[in-house]
Write a protein that holds these residues in place. Structure first.
Motif, PDB file in Angstrom:
ATOM      1  N   THR A  67      -5.472  18.385  -3.461  1.00  0.00           N
ATOM      2  CA  THR A  67      -5.840  19.645  -3.856  1.00  0.00           C
ATOM      3  C   THR A  67      -6.244  19.722  -5.403  1.00  0.00           C
ATOM      4  O   THR A  67      -7.158  20.154  -5.697  1.00  0.00           O
ATOM      5  CB  THR A  67      -4.830  20.864  -3.624  1.00  0.00           C
ATOM      6  OG1 THR A  67      -5.024  21.042  -2.256  1.00  0.00           O
ATOM      7  CG2 THR A  67      -5.288  22.121  -4.174  1.00  0.00           C
ATOM      8  N   THR A  84      -9.546  17.954  -5.963  1.00  0.00           N
ATOM      9  CA  THR A  84     -10.772  18.688  -5.737  1.00  0.00           C
ATOM     10  C   THR A  84     -11.034  19.844  -6.614  1.00  0.00           C
ATOM     11  O   THR A  84     -12.290  20.217  -6.880  1.00  0.00           O
ATOM     12  CB  THR A  84     -10.891  19.213  -3.990  1.00  0.00           C
ATOM     13  OG1 THR A  84      -9.627  19.789  -3.860  1.00  0.00           O
ATOM     14  CG2 THR A  84     -10.911  17.919  -3.300  1.00  0.00           C
ATOM     15  N   VAL A 128     -20.622  23.458   0.287  1.00  0.00           N
ATOM     16  CA  VAL A 128     -19.476  22.918   1.095  1.00  0.00           C
ATOM     17  C   VAL A 128     -19.827  22.934   2.580  1.00  0.00           C
ATOM     18  O   VAL A 128     -20.769  23.808   2.978  1.00  0.00           O
ATOM     19  CB  VAL A 128     -18.004  23.662   0.780  1.00  0.00           C
ATOM     20  CG1 VAL A 128     -17.754  23.458  -0.723  1.00  0.00           C
ATOM     21  CG2 VAL A 128     -17.993  24.874   1.444  1.00  0.00           C
ATOM     22  N   GLY A 157     -15.064  22.026   6.636  1.00  0.00           N
ATOM     23  CA  GLY A 157     -14.659  21.018   5.691  1.00  0.00           C
ATOM     24  C   GLY A 157     -13.340  21.434   4.880  1.00  0.00           C
ATOM     25  O   GLY A 157     -13.215  22.688   4.783  1.00  0.00           O
ATOM     26  N   TYR A 158     -12.275  20.586   4.714  1.00  0.00           N
ATOM     27  CA  TYR A 158     -11.157  20.914   4.087  1.00  0.00           C
ATOM     28  C   TYR A 158     -10.992  20.041   2.813  1.00  0.00           C
ATOM     29  O   TYR A 158     -11.202  18.930   2.927  1.00  0.00           O
ATOM     30  CB  TYR A 158      -9.878  20.693   4.781  1.00  0.00           C
ATOM     31  CG  TYR A 158      -8.509  21.262   4.189  1.00  0.00           C
ATOM     32  CD1 TYR A 158      -8.443  22.307   4.272  1.00  0.00           C
ATOM     33  CD2 TYR A 158      -7.699  20.130   3.844  1.00  0.00           C
ATOM     34  CE1 TYR A 158      -7.264  22.964   3.443  1.00  0.00           C
ATOM     35  CE2 TYR A 158      -6.641  20.697   3.251  1.00  0.00           C
ATOM     36  CZ  TYR A 158      -6.426  21.946   3.109  1.00  0.00           C
ATOM     37  OH  TYR A 158      -5.054  22.254   2.302  1.00  0.00           O
ATOM     38  N   HIS A 159     -10.947  20.898   1.780  1.00  0.00           N
ATOM     39  CA  HIS A 159     -10.650  20.293   0.202  1.00  0.00           C
ATOM     40  C   HIS A 159      -9.571  20.904  -0.403  1.00  0.00           C
ATOM     41  O   HIS A 159      -9.533  21.090  -1.469  1.00  0.00           O
ATOM     42  CB  HIS A 159     -12.071  20.597  -0.475  1.00  0.00           C
ATOM     43  CG  HIS A 159     -13.320  20.215   0.373  1.00  0.00           C
ATOM     44  ND1 HIS A 159     -13.680  18.989   0.356  1.00  0.00           N
ATOM     45  CD2 HIS A 159     -14.276  20.813   0.827  1.00  0.00           C
ATOM     46  CE1 HIS A 159     -14.723  18.785   0.866  1.00  0.00           C
ATOM     47  NE2 HIS A 159     -15.364  19.952   1.409  1.00  0.00           N
ATOM     48  N   THR A 215     -13.008  26.699  -2.362  1.00  0.00           N
ATOM     49  CA  THR A 215     -13.509  26.260  -1.026  1.00  0.00           C
ATOM     50  C   THR A 215     -12.695  26.839   0.195  1.00  0.00           C
ATOM     51  O   THR A 215     -13.265  26.382   1.289  1.00  0.00           O
ATOM     52  CB  THR A 215     -13.230  24.601  -0.930  1.00  0.00           C
ATOM     53  OG1 THR A 215     -11.843  24.241  -1.252  1.00  0.00           O
ATOM     54  CG2 THR A 215     -14.005  23.908  -2.006  1.00  0.00           C
ATOM     55  N   LEU A 243     -20.074  19.357  -1.998  1.00  0.00           N
ATOM     56  CA  LEU A 243     -18.854  18.712  -1.981  1.00  0.00           C
ATOM     57  C   LEU A 243     -18.642  18.572  -0.426  1.00  0.00           C
ATOM     58  O   LEU A 243     -18.526  19.631   0.234  1.00  0.00           O
ATOM     59  CB  LEU A 243     -17.963  19.784  -2.324  1.00  0.00           C
ATOM     60  CG  LEU A 243     -16.182  19.453  -2.218  1.00  0.00           C
ATOM     61  CD1 LEU A 243     -16.053  17.909  -2.840  1.00  0.00           C
ATOM     62  CD2 LEU A 243     -15.562  20.439  -3.010  1.00  0.00           C
ATOM     63  N   THR A 244     -18.443  17.299   0.077  1.00  0.00           N
ATOM     64  CA  THR A 244     -18.117  17.117   1.410  1.00  0.00           C
ATOM     65  C   THR A 244     -17.391  15.850   1.688  1.00  0.00           C
ATOM     66  O   THR A 244     -17.385  14.956   1.000  1.00  0.00           O
ATOM     67  CB  THR A 244     -19.546  16.616   2.208  1.00  0.00           C
ATOM     68  OG1 THR A 244     -19.283  16.597   3.403  1.00  0.00           O
ATOM     69  CG2 THR A 244     -20.403  15.570   1.689  1.00  0.00           C
ATOM     70  N   GLU A 245     -16.803  15.927   2.958  1.00  0.00           N
ATOM     71  CA  GLU A 245     -16.121  14.736   3.286  1.00  0.00           C
ATOM     72  C   GLU A 245     -17.186  13.854   3.989  1.00  0.00           C
ATOM     73  O   GLU A 245     -17.959  14.382   4.615  1.00  0.00           O
ATOM     74  CB  GLU A 245     -15.119  15.107   4.563  1.00  0.00           C
ATOM     75  CG  GLU A 245     -13.958  16.022   3.687  1.00  0.00           C
ATOM     76  CD  GLU A 245     -13.177  16.577   5.125  1.00  0.00           C
ATOM     77  OE1 GLU A 245     -12.200  15.734   5.615  1.00  0.00           O
ATOM     78  OE2 GLU A 245     -13.231  17.506   5.699  1.00  0.00           O
ATOM     79  N   ASP A 288     -15.279  13.996  -0.991  1.00  0.00           N
ATOM     80  CA  ASP A 288     -13.964  13.953  -0.766  1.00  0.00           C
ATOM     81  C   ASP A 288     -13.281  13.019   0.194  1.00  0.00           C
ATOM     82  O   ASP A 288     -13.691  13.166   1.504  1.00  0.00           O
ATOM     83  CB  ASP A 288     -13.377  15.411   0.009  1.00  0.00           C
ATOM     84  CG  ASP A 288     -12.216  15.610   0.165  1.00  0.00           C
ATOM     85  OD1 ASP A 288     -11.361  14.672   0.338  1.00  0.00           O
ATOM     86  OD2 ASP A 288     -11.872  16.721  -0.120  1.00  0.00           O
ATOM     87  N   THR A 293     -13.278  12.277  -4.697  1.00  0.00           N
ATOM     88  CA  THR A 293     -11.815  12.533  -4.858  1.00  0.00           C
ATOM     89  C   THR A 293     -10.978  11.609  -3.947  1.00  0.00           C
ATOM     90  O   THR A 293     -11.453  11.298  -2.676  1.00  0.00           O
ATOM     91  CB  THR A 293     -11.583  13.985  -4.529  1.00  0.00           C
ATOM     92  OG1 THR A 293     -12.140  14.237  -3.308  1.00  0.00           O
ATOM     93  CG2 THR A 293     -12.249  14.762  -5.525  1.00  0.00           C
TER      94      THR A 293
END
Length: 445
Positions: free
Chosen positions: A116, A119, A137, A141-143, A149, A199-201, A234, A260
């Motif tokens: 956390t 990010t 985002v 997705g989880y940041h 986010t 921002l993306t995985e 991420d 990240t």
């Protein structure tokens, strides 16, 4: 299985800990089992029950619960020399040098204390570097637990996804569906001059395991460069688990501006990190105007654990072992699903895996992906396999949590407790463990 001691501990916890847990994903029904110790690929709970563990601390335990000897020695040595100093140490430099040598996007790195925090810092860095405010985002997705986010909705209709966050925070965030070329183009056409970063995985890892369709990550790279925005990956989950030491960006051949990290980079201890191009990272204080600091950042025990963790992987067959077992497990589950639940989708890559309880599928599975969904257009399941977070949400998520997870637990298999979190194979798992796990899948599915 007897769970009396776990039930008693949970009853006590409810009196002093909100919801009885310190992370909401641990709140399993009707109550969680409390772990007493880890042992290789297993955990043992407070009642003495033994489980094959595929949660693996939600990702960081690449070696299972027994640290390799060099890692254990480094942790013990640094812990015995003092808990922390409020001053730099050599091991944080060595760790930074190692990461920079191996991860394509990393020229410099700033260590922090959680995914956390990483990010949060990356979003602030992107805004400071570009002088822009908006962040794109991916829906679902989880940041981490951060205000920028934790949003939901569509472009132009965005709201916080939890109470406690002002609407004004969400106004600067634009959620788009993963794997959707058209929407990302429309967003940049409308807001390109105001977007600081995407921002993306690289792989959605907190909403099932959704791989990018062919060309999607490359398209994000192109559209951000065209509009002067940053591409931020991420890799808190995928870092040093997918793609080996080069991480997912190396596997997919797409280099972001900023990355990240968390989990494995700290060897199982609390950690986060932000890495990227030197000209961007040098915007962090004290060399630049973007404030970032932390008392426990670069903690010597964590740095020693993370550095030795990655060194051991570089010098041994760690990724060959975990990826082979991961593929064996996914292949086995795919065969079981084809016979017993053909509408379900097996997903994952490298040492990650999951079975998504999707609700539909083709009448003929001939030629389907054999070891987890690859987003292959010629696969007969292609139109039915999950492409974004909404597809995961539409699956039979209650059946997973209320029935499947419970039944697997009673057979001594510890999976992540909901349909959304990734699962992991470790270096401690064996072929015999995989066979035992597949037998449990046969019985429960």
């Amino acid at each position: 299985m007897n769970h009396d001691e776990s039930r008693s501990l949970y009853d006590r916890a409810l009196s002093v800990i909100p919801g009885g847990v310190n992370s909401s994903v641990r709140a399993t029904r009707p109550y969680p089992f409390f772990v007493e110790r880890g042992d290789g690929a297993h955990v043992v709970d407070a009642d003495g029950n033994r489980y094959l563990d595929y949660a693996m601390g939600y990702g960081p335990l690449l070696y299972g619960h027994d640290m390799p000897d060099p890692v254990r020695s480094a942790v013990q040595s640094h812990a015995s020399e003092g808990p922390m100093y409020g001053a730099p140490t050599e091991v944080e430099v060595e760790h930074a040098e190692f990461v920079a040598r191996h991860v394509p996007s990393v020229e410099m790195i700033r260590f922090v204390n959680s995914g956390t925090e990483a990010t949060v810092s990356a979003v602030r860095l992107a805004r400071g570097y570009t002088g822009r405010d908006k962040i794109v985002v991916m829906q679902g997705g989880y940041h981490g637990a951060q205000e920028s986010t934790l949003v939901e909705g569509e472009p132009g209709d965005v709201h916080p996804s939890t109470s406690g966050i002002p609407e004004s925070f969400a106004e600067q965030t634009i959620p788009v569906p993963f794997n959707d070329f058209e929407t990302i183009n429309q967003v940049f056409e409308a807001h390109g001059e105001d977007i600081a970063a995407v921002l993306t995985e690289p792989i959605l890892g907190n909403n099932g395991i959704v791989l990018p369709v062919d060309g999607y990550l490359e398209h994000l790279r192109d559209v951000t460069e065209e509009h002067g925005s940053l591409l931020v990956f991420d890799e808190v989950i995928t870092g040093f688990r997918v793609g080996g030491l080069q991480c997912a960006q190396g596997k997919f051949g797409v280099t972001p501006d900023v990355t990240t990290f968390g989990k494995i980079i700290g060897g199982g201890f609390p950690v986060g990190a932000v890495g990227g191009k030197s000209e961007i990272l040098e915007q962090f204080s004290p060399s630049g105007p973007v404030f970032q600091s932390g008392t426990f950042s670069g903690h010597p025990v964590t740095m020693a654990a993370g550095y030795e963790y990655l060194k051991f992987a570089a010098e041994n067959d760690v990724y060959e072992h975990v990826n082979r077992l991961g593929e064996k497990l996914r292949r086995g589950i795919t065969d079981i699903v084809e016979d017993q639940a053909p509408s379900y989708t097996v997903v994952g890559t490298d040492s990650m895996f999951k079975t998504i309880f999707t609700r539909g599928g083709p009448p003929d599975l001939d030629g389907a992906c054999e070891a987890g969904c690859e987003q292959r257009p010629d696969c007969p399941r292609y139109e039915h396999c999950p492409k974004d977070a909404s597809d995961i949400a539409d699956a039979e998520t209650e059946r997973w949590e209320r029935i499947f997870w419970q039944e697997m637990k009673e057979r001594g298999i510890f999976l992540t407790a909901n349909q959304f979190e990734s699962q992991f194979v470790s270096y401690a798992h064996t072929d015999e463990d995989i066979e035992e796990t597949l037998e449990a899948y046969k019985e429960v599915l």
